[in-house]
Design a protein around this motif. Sequence first.
Motif, PDB file in Angstrom:
ATOM      1  N   LYS A  71     -47.915  48.475  92.767  1.00 15.73           N
ATOM      2  CA  LYS A  71     -47.870  49.171  91.488  1.00 15.73           C
ATOM      3  C   LYS A  71     -49.129  50.021  91.293  1.00 15.73           C
ATOM      4  N   ARG A  72     -48.932  51.121  90.646  1.00 13.48           N
ATOM      5  CA  ARG A  72     -50.056  52.007  90.351  1.00 13.48           C
ATOM      6  C   ARG A  72     -50.810  51.467  89.147  1.00 13.48           C
ATOM      7  N   LYS A  73     -52.120  51.397  89.252  1.00 14.36           N
ATOM      8  CA  LYS A  73     -52.975  51.006  88.128  1.00 14.36           C
ATOM      9  C   LYS A  73     -53.281  52.238  87.304  1.00 14.36           C
ATOM     10  N   VAL A  74     -53.004  52.146  86.023  1.00 15.72           N
ATOM     11  CA  VAL A  74     -53.249  53.251  85.107  1.00 15.72           C
ATOM     12  C   VAL A  74     -54.145  52.739  83.993  1.00 15.72           C
ATOM     13  N   ASP A  75     -55.129  53.550  83.610  1.00 12.90           N
ATOM     14  CA  ASP A  75     -55.950  53.172  82.460  1.00 12.90           C
ATOM     15  C   ASP A  75     -55.836  54.248  81.381  1.00 12.90           C
ATOM     16  N   ILE A  76     -56.486  54.028  80.270  1.00 12.73           N
ATOM     17  CA  ILE A  76     -56.373  54.935  79.130  1.00 12.73           C
ATOM     18  C   ILE A  76     -56.875  56.337  79.479  1.00 12.73           C
TER      19      ILE A  76
ATOM     20  N   ASP B  63     -56.612  57.828  82.364  1.00 16.44           N
ATOM     21  CA  ASP B  63     -55.536  58.484  83.106  1.00 16.44           C
ATOM     22  C   ASP B  63     -54.505  59.065  82.146  1.00 16.44           C
ATOM     23  N   ILE B  64     -54.176  58.297  81.131  1.00 19.98           N
ATOM     24  CA  ILE B  64     -53.182  58.728  80.138  1.00 19.98           C
ATOM     25  C   ILE B  64     -53.694  59.943  79.369  1.00 19.98           C
ATOM     26  N   ILE B  65     -54.934  59.875  78.916  1.00 19.69           N
ATOM     27  CA  ILE B  65     -55.526  60.979  78.152  1.00 19.69           C
ATOM     28  C   ILE B  65     -55.603  62.242  79.011  1.00 19.69           C
TER      29      ILE B  65
ATOM     30  N   ILE C 267     -53.720  65.777  78.405  1.00 20.18           N
ATOM     31  CA  ILE C 267     -54.467  67.034  78.281  1.00 20.18           C
ATOM     32  C   ILE C 267     -53.930  68.073  79.264  1.00 20.18           C
ATOM     33  N   ASP C 268     -53.627  67.646  80.476  1.00 19.11           N
ATOM     34  CA  ASP C 268     -53.076  68.565  81.464  1.00 19.11           C
ATOM     35  C   ASP C 268     -51.744  69.147  80.988  1.00 19.11           C
TER      36      ASP C 268
END
Length: 189
Positions: free
Chosen positions: A2-7, A9-11, A15-16
């Motif tokens: 599983k891919r680890k995602v943090d806040i 990454d989300i932000i 933005i992109d």
Amino acid sequence: MKRKVDINDIINCAIDILDNQGLDYVTLKEISSRLSIQSPSLYNHVKGLDDILVKVANKSFENLYDSLVNSVIGLDKKKAFYELSNQYRKFYMLHKGQYALIHRVKLWNKDKTVSDESDNFLNLLKQILKQFNLSERDTTHFIRAWRSYMHGFLLLETNGSFALNEDVDTSFNYGLNILKYRLENKSVE
């Protein structure tokens, strides 16, 4: 695996999307798709889309402030006024989505962190204006006039409304010269 995602990454993903496609395309589905995760996984980090947008607004204000403050360090008051205005214009051109989100005040105005970032931007402008010895009242009016000029000019410029042969940069500086004249000649009363 599983891919680890943090806040962050989300932000950054939001933005992109925001800067490349616009605010309407920032959705939980689009963010999760780009991050290669399931939409419900986002709720491990945020309460929902509005929460993401508030966090992105905060980061957008940080980005704007950083670009502005770095452009005016060490400049005298007149050069600082022009450079801040030009950098604000450049930020808009490079980050139209972030700029649009910053102006969605009703979305983020109840969030203390974003309001503090907004205040940082206004305080930077006030620090430059303080050098012109304006009263607090005139400072408020000038900031409103400057922001109105900037916002209006930028929207007209990007919507292709300046079709005459005159150079757009010259027109932009012409408007800044009018505002600077007001700064140097104090109150209108």
